[in-house]
Design a protein around this motif. Structure first.
Motif, PDB file in Angstrom:
ATOM      1  N   VAL A  82      -7.992  -0.774  18.989  1.00  0.00           N
ATOM      2  CA  VAL A  82      -7.951  -0.627  17.683  1.00  0.00           C
ATOM      3  C   VAL A  82      -6.589  -0.189  17.063  1.00  0.00           C
ATOM      4  O   VAL A  82      -6.190   0.749  17.561  1.00  0.00           O
ATOM      5  CB  VAL A  82      -8.927  -0.027  16.907  1.00  0.00           C
ATOM      6  CG1 VAL A  82      -8.946  -0.090  15.279  1.00  0.00           C
ATOM      7  CG2 VAL A  82     -10.275  -0.682  17.400  1.00  0.00           C
ATOM      8  N   ALA A  83      -5.922  -0.742  16.311  1.00  0.00           N
ATOM      9  CA  ALA A  83      -4.840  -0.234  15.332  1.00  0.00           C
ATOM     10  C   ALA A  83      -5.152  -0.361  13.844  1.00  0.00           C
ATOM     11  O   ALA A  83      -5.913  -1.122  13.451  1.00  0.00           O
ATOM     12  CB  ALA A  83      -3.534  -1.262  15.713  1.00  0.00           C
ATOM     13  N   PHE A  84      -4.940   1.009  13.249  1.00  0.00           N
ATOM     14  CA  PHE A  84      -5.300   1.083  11.830  1.00  0.00           C
ATOM     15  C   PHE A  84      -4.023   1.244  10.831  1.00  0.00           C
ATOM     16  O   PHE A  84      -3.231   1.644  11.414  1.00  0.00           O
ATOM     17  CB  PHE A  84      -5.911   2.354  11.815  1.00  0.00           C
ATOM     18  CG  PHE A  84      -7.019   2.556  12.324  1.00  0.00           C
ATOM     19  CD1 PHE A  84      -8.235   2.231  11.896  1.00  0.00           C
ATOM     20  CD2 PHE A  84      -7.386   3.317  13.655  1.00  0.00           C
ATOM     21  CE1 PHE A  84      -9.572   2.155  12.594  1.00  0.00           C
ATOM     22  CE2 PHE A  84      -8.425   3.519  14.456  1.00  0.00           C
ATOM     23  CZ  PHE A  84      -9.744   2.899  13.699  1.00  0.00           C
ATOM     24  N   VAL A  85      -3.984   0.620   9.912  1.00  0.00           N
ATOM     25  CA  VAL A  85      -2.978   0.470   8.842  1.00  0.00           C
ATOM     26  C   VAL A  85      -3.719   1.184   7.713  1.00  0.00           C
ATOM     27  O   VAL A  85      -4.374   0.638   6.758  1.00  0.00           O
ATOM     28  CB  VAL A  85      -2.520  -0.839   8.682  1.00  0.00           C
ATOM     29  CG1 VAL A  85      -1.203  -0.762   7.555  1.00  0.00           C
ATOM     30  CG2 VAL A  85      -1.851  -1.423  10.221  1.00  0.00           C
ATOM     31  N   PHE A  86      -3.518   2.425   7.287  1.00  0.00           N
ATOM     32  CA  PHE A  86      -3.969   2.951   6.131  1.00  0.00           C
ATOM     33  C   PHE A  86      -3.036   3.188   4.914  1.00  0.00           C
ATOM     34  O   PHE A  86      -1.844   2.988   4.961  1.00  0.00           O
ATOM     35  CB  PHE A  86      -4.127   4.234   6.538  1.00  0.00           C
ATOM     36  CG  PHE A  86      -5.452   4.505   7.563  1.00  0.00           C
ATOM     37  CD1 PHE A  86      -6.522   3.833   7.392  1.00  0.00           C
ATOM     38  CD2 PHE A  86      -5.038   5.257   8.647  1.00  0.00           C
ATOM     39  CE1 PHE A  86      -7.545   4.080   8.325  1.00  0.00           C
ATOM     40  CE2 PHE A  86      -6.117   5.121   9.621  1.00  0.00           C
ATOM     41  CZ  PHE A  86      -7.316   4.682   9.582  1.00  0.00           C
ATOM     42  N   GLN A  87      -3.551   3.230   3.602  1.00  0.00           N
ATOM     43  CA  GLN A  87      -3.025   3.199   2.552  1.00  0.00           C
ATOM     44  C   GLN A  87      -2.046   4.471   2.560  1.00  0.00           C
ATOM     45  O   GLN A  87      -1.015   4.402   1.805  1.00  0.00           O
ATOM     46  CB  GLN A  87      -3.863   3.113   1.276  1.00  0.00           C
ATOM     47  CG  GLN A  87      -3.362   3.232  -0.096  1.00  0.00           C
ATOM     48  CD  GLN A  87      -4.158   3.264  -1.309  1.00  0.00           C
ATOM     49  OE1 GLN A  87      -5.481   3.010  -1.019  1.00  0.00           O
ATOM     50  NE2 GLN A  87      -3.931   3.608  -2.473  1.00  0.00           N
ATOM     51  N   ASP A  88      -2.575   5.595   3.159  1.00  0.00           N
ATOM     52  CA  ASP A  88      -1.863   6.839   3.178  1.00  0.00           C
ATOM     53  C   ASP A  88      -1.070   7.078   4.469  1.00  0.00           C
ATOM     54  O   ASP A  88      -0.715   7.959   4.647  1.00  0.00           O
ATOM     55  CB  ASP A  88      -2.672   8.029   2.840  1.00  0.00           C
ATOM     56  CG  ASP A  88      -3.946   8.209   3.914  1.00  0.00           C
ATOM     57  OD1 ASP A  88      -3.653   7.201   4.817  1.00  0.00           O
ATOM     58  OD2 ASP A  88      -4.559   9.051   4.046  1.00  0.00           O
ATOM     59  N   TYR A  89      -0.928   5.971   5.118  1.00  0.00           N
ATOM     60  CA  TYR A  89      -0.018   5.884   6.080  1.00  0.00           C
ATOM     61  C   TYR A  89      -0.658   6.209   7.421  1.00  0.00           C
ATOM     62  O   TYR A  89      -0.342   5.925   8.570  1.00  0.00           O
ATOM     63  CB  TYR A  89       1.477   6.558   5.789  1.00  0.00           C
ATOM     64  CG  TYR A  89       2.023   6.096   4.349  1.00  0.00           C
ATOM     65  CD1 TYR A  89       1.991   4.892   4.050  1.00  0.00           C
ATOM     66  CD2 TYR A  89       2.446   7.157   3.738  1.00  0.00           C
ATOM     67  CE1 TYR A  89       2.500   4.548   2.662  1.00  0.00           C
ATOM     68  CE2 TYR A  89       2.798   7.084   2.364  1.00  0.00           C
ATOM     69  CZ  TYR A  89       3.045   5.703   1.911  1.00  0.00           C
ATOM     70  OH  TYR A  89       3.339   5.331   0.664  1.00  0.00           O
ATOM     71  N   GLY A  90      -1.234   7.643   7.439  1.00  0.00           N
ATOM     72  CA  GLY A  90      -1.658   8.024   8.668  1.00  0.00           C
ATOM     73  C   GLY A  90      -0.647   8.593   9.523  1.00  0.00           C
ATOM     74  O   GLY A  90      -0.977   8.405  10.773  1.00  0.00           O
TER      75      GLY A  90
END
Length: 213
Positions: A82-90
Motif C-alpha cells: 500500500v501507498a498512502f496519499v493524505f490531505q495532511d501529507y503524512g
C-alpha cells in the motif's frame, strides 16, 4: 489487488458512520468515494485500507477475508502493498525530501545506486528535480503533496489510497495529483480516493456517492 467491503457497518462515538455499505475496488481502475463532510467516505476508505475496524460485515483483500487480521498482519499489508496519499501529507517535516520519498524502503546501508536514480526520476516526474536534499518543512503545501506523490510512485504499490488529496491545492497541483492517480491506475494499481472534488470524481473509473451527496 482487489479490495472489497461487504455490508460493513461502523459506529464511532455511538454514531453510525457507515450502515451496511458494500463496494469493490479493482486493479487498474480508480474508485472514487464521493460525499460531503460526515458522509462516511473517509471511513470507508480507511476500512478498505484496513486502517479502521468494522462493527459488522467483512473486508476482503485479494480474495482473503482480512476482517480479523491482527496488527502484525495489517502492518505487513501496508508495508508490502500500500501507498498512502493524505490531505495532511503524512511527511516527516524535519527530514529531507529524499528521506520522505524512500522512508520504509531503506536498507541497513542506505540506498543502492539504482534506487538513488529512481528517487531522482520520481522527483523529476512531480516537478521537484534537484530538491531531494531540502528539508521538507521548508516546502509549500503543494510541494509537500507532490513529495507524497513521489513517495507513492517510488513504492510502486499494488494499492494506492488517497484521502482528499487535492484539498487546498491550486489548479496546477490539483491537476498533477489527478494525473498521478490516473497513471497509477493505468499502471495496474488499485486506486481508491475519498474526495468532494468534482474534477477528481470525473477522472475516476468508478464512482460511489455516500450520504446522498
Amino acid at each position: 489487488m482487489q479490495l472489497s467491503a461487504d455490508r460493513v457497518s461502523v459506529v464511532i462515538d455511538g454514531k453510525a458512520v457507515l450502515n451496511s455499505a458494500s463496494v469493490k475496488a479493482e486493479p487498474g481502475r480508480m474508485l472514487v468515494l464521493a460525499g460531503k463532510s460526515g458522509s462516511g467516505k473517509t471511513t470507508l476508505l480507511n476500512v478498505l485500507g484496513l486502517l479502521g475496524r468494522v462493527g459488522t460485515g467483512s473486508v476482503l483483500v485479494g480474495g482473503q477475508d482480512a476482517t480479523t487480521w491482527n496488527d502484525a498482519r495489517r502492518r505487513r499489508f501496508w508495508r508490502d502493498h500500500v501507498a498512502f496519499v493524505f490531505q495532511d501529507y503524512g511527511l516527516i517535516e524535519e527530514a529531507s525530501v529524499d528521506y520522505n520519498v524512500t522512508v520504509g524502503r531503506r536498507g541497513l546501508f542506505g540506498l543502492r545506486q539504482p534506487e538513488l536514480d529512481r528517487v531522482e526520476q520520481v522527483l523529476d516526474h512531480v516537478l521537484l528535480s534537484g530538491r531531494g536534499k531540502e528539508q521538507t518543512a521548508r516546502l509549500s503545501g503543494g510541494e509537500k503533496q507532490r513529495v507524497g506523490l513521489a513517495r507513492a510512485m517510488f513504492r510502486g504499490a499494488d494499492v494506492v489510497l488517497a484521502d482528499e488529496p487535492t484539498a487546498s491545492l491550486d489548479r496546477k497541483n490539483r491537476e498533477l495529483v489527478i494525473n498521478f492517480l490516473i497513471e497509477e491506475a493505468r499502471r495496474g494499481a488499485t486506486v481508491v480516493v475519498a474526495t468532494h472534488d468534482e474534477d477528481l470524481m470525473a477522472a475516476g473509473d468508478d464512482l460511489v456517492r455516500l450520504g446522498g451527496a
